[in-house]
Write a protein that holds these residues in place. Structure first.
Motif, short mmCIF file in Angstrom:
data_model
loop_
_atom_site.label_atom_id
_atom_site.label_comp_id
_atom_site.label_asym_id
_atom_site.label_seq_id
_atom_site.Cartn_x
_atom_site.Cartn_y
_atom_site.Cartn_z
N MET A 53 -16.27 96.06 67.23
CA MET A 53 -16.68 94.74 67.67
C MET A 53 -15.74 93.67 67.13
N ILE A 56 -12.43 93.85 69.21
CA ILE A 56 -12.60 93.95 70.66
C ILE A 56 -11.56 93.11 71.40
N SER A 60 -8.85 94.94 73.91
CA SER A 60 -8.96 94.47 75.29
C SER A 60 -7.61 93.95 75.78
N PRO A 68 -15.50 91.19 78.31
CA PRO A 68 -16.68 91.88 78.85
C PRO A 68 -16.39 93.31 79.30
N THR A 71 -16.26 95.73 76.37
CA THR A 71 -17.53 96.13 75.75
C THR A 71 -17.96 97.52 76.21
N ILE A 74 -17.68 99.89 73.39
CA ILE A 74 -18.79 99.75 72.43
C ILE A 74 -20.05 100.40 72.98
N THR A 75 -20.29 100.19 74.27
CA THR A 75 -21.46 100.79 74.91
C THR A 75 -21.34 102.31 74.93
N THR A 250 -21.70 91.54 68.35
CA THR A 250 -20.65 91.92 69.29
C THR A 250 -19.71 90.76 69.61
N PHE A 251 -20.26 89.53 69.63
CA PHE A 251 -19.48 88.38 70.08
C PHE A 251 -19.15 87.41 68.94
N ALA A 370 -25.38 94.32 73.40
CA ALA A 370 -24.04 93.99 73.89
C ALA A 370 -24.07 93.68 75.39
N TRP A 371 -24.84 94.47 76.14
CA TRP A 371 -24.92 94.25 77.59
C TRP A 371 -25.59 92.92 77.92
N GLY A 374 -23.34 89.99 76.94
CA GLY A 374 -22.24 89.86 77.90
C GLY A 374 -22.70 89.33 79.24
#
Length: 415
Positions: A53, A56, A60, A68, A71, A74-75, A250-251, A370-371, A374
């Motif tokens: 996280m 990320i 990315s 997004p 993620t 992470i998921t 996560t963010f 996380a979902w 996002g």
């Protein structure tokens, strides 16, 4: 509060344990080195999970993805935990817990080495899925070994000890891994995690005692726990309510740099502050879980709602952002040892599986948090909308816990 406490079952799970070797000698139980080895393993696992996280934005960019989209990695890790917790635990039900811990750490090393050489999102998601497979079973087996070492009546403390490594990872491991990613590269972060996992493997091999008291049990005994509605209800309370911790964590990077307008060098500081809160909350949560059967969840979830409302409203200010991050981490971790104790109270015949399913629930919370965070950001509500998404999850989890307590009370009155 007292009404909640009066409806629950006792929390001393060891008295009902079916293990025939429950009264081993002190020498057979091991010592603090065993607990340190277990905590080191959970520290490495936590570093890998939370570092993803923190870096990320790095992977990315390196793989040509939006945040997004990234993620997904992470998921994938979270799904690995959710799938691996029951599958690995049941497949290895007969294994001695020491042997199981070593096998799980070896698989974790492989997953992180594959993460370090990933060339696209699909590869990275597969590698993170493999890395996540051992986590639930590790914490389940680790909690059983820790309970063996600390003795009867301290199930909450035992689980908190194992979880301490994970929470300390958010103070030191994840920020250092994030700093390493910023200075050396995100691939080097995963490589360093694999090397540290090899050290944990050696510690577990040296210090976890060889004893028949840690032998596995028949698969049918573990499976019997999954027939209980109370177990599934508690897992839902965890999977939904704890989602807020991941909606926020996560963010953290984008919130620090974009929402609050702070330099990127403060991201590791923010991660460490969050981790300090998690560690403090975990220690208090272990204490309260062995004394009160429901208060940890009520206090933890309720406090988190207050803190998140403040953080979502004023998180653009560093003076509120950092205390808010500390508060979210602390409040949510207060609840987690109580969740573990209640699960093992509902199914004392399957302590390893209950520990694994608790971690599976928490990683379902990881994926859900996380979902949802996002989703809120992608909808154009701003970065701090992820905190409001977490608020909604915890509110739903607290309401669900209230319903389970009322159901248990009605069942008690009807007996």
């Amino acid at each position: 509060m007292s009404a909640c406490s009066s409806t629950a079952l006792p929390v001393d799970i060891d008295r009902s344990s079916p293990r025939p070797h429950a009264r081993d000698t002190a020498a057979d139980r091991g010592d603090t080195r065993t607990l340190l080895a277990l905590a080191l393993g959970s520290f490495v696992i936590g570093t890998s999970e939370f570092a993803s996280m923190g870096i990320i934005q790095l992977f990315s960019e390196g793989l040509g993805l939006t945040v997004p989209q990234a993620t997904g990695a992470i998921t994938a890790y979270a799904f690995g935990v959710v799938a691996g917790a029951p599958l690995v635990t049941l497949t290895a039900a007969r294994l001695n817990r020491r042997t199981l811990l070593l096998a799980l750490m070896a698989l974790f090393i492989v997953g992180n080495l594959l993460s370090a050489v990933a060339s696209d999102l699909g590869w990275l998601m597969a590698a993170r899925f493999i890395s996540g497979l051992p986590q639930g079973a590790y914490f389940g087996a680790g909690a059983m070994v820790a309970a063996h070492v600390v003795g009867a009546g301290q199930a909450g403390r035992a689980f908190a000890i194992v979880m301490t490594g994970l929470t300390v990872a958010t103070i030191f491991g994840s920020p250092l891994a994030t700093f390493m990613g910023q200075t050396l590269g995100w691939r080097e972060t995963y490589l360093a995690v694999a090397m540290l996992a090899a050290l944990a493997f050696a510690a577990l091999r040296q210090w976890v005692p060889r004893t028949p008291a840690l032998d596995g049990v028949p698969v049918i005994q573990e499976l019997s726990a999954l027939r209980k509605a109370s177990v599934w209800g508690m897992m839902m309370v965890a999977a939904i309510g704890v989602g807020s911790i991941f909606a926020v964590y996560t963010f953290i990077g984008p919130i620090v740099t974009d929402a609050a307008g702070l330099p990127v060098t403060l991201i590791p500081v923010a991660l460490a502050v969050f981790g300090l809160g998690m560690t403090a909350g975990n220690l208090f949560g272990g204490w309260i879980a062995d004394r009160y059967p429901a208060r940890g969840i009520v206090i933890g979830y309720g406090s988190a709602l207050v803190v998140m409302a403040a953080l979502a409203s004023g998180g653009t200010s560093i003076w509120l952002l950092l205390p808010g991050l500390f508060g979210v981490g602390a409040a949510m971790m207060v609840a987690i040892p109580t969740i573990q104790v209640r699960l093992t109270t509902f199914a004392p015949e399957a302590p390893t599986l209950m520990g694994a399913m608790n971690l599976a629930s928490l990683n379902a919370a990881n994926a859900l948090g996380a979902w949802s965070g996002g989703l809120a950001i992608d909808a154009g509500f701003g970065l701090l909308s992820a905190v409001w998404a977490g608020f909604g999850l915890t509110l739903a989890g607290l309401a669900m816990f209230g319903f389970t307590l009322m159901g248990q009370r009605r069942a008690t009155l009807s007996d």
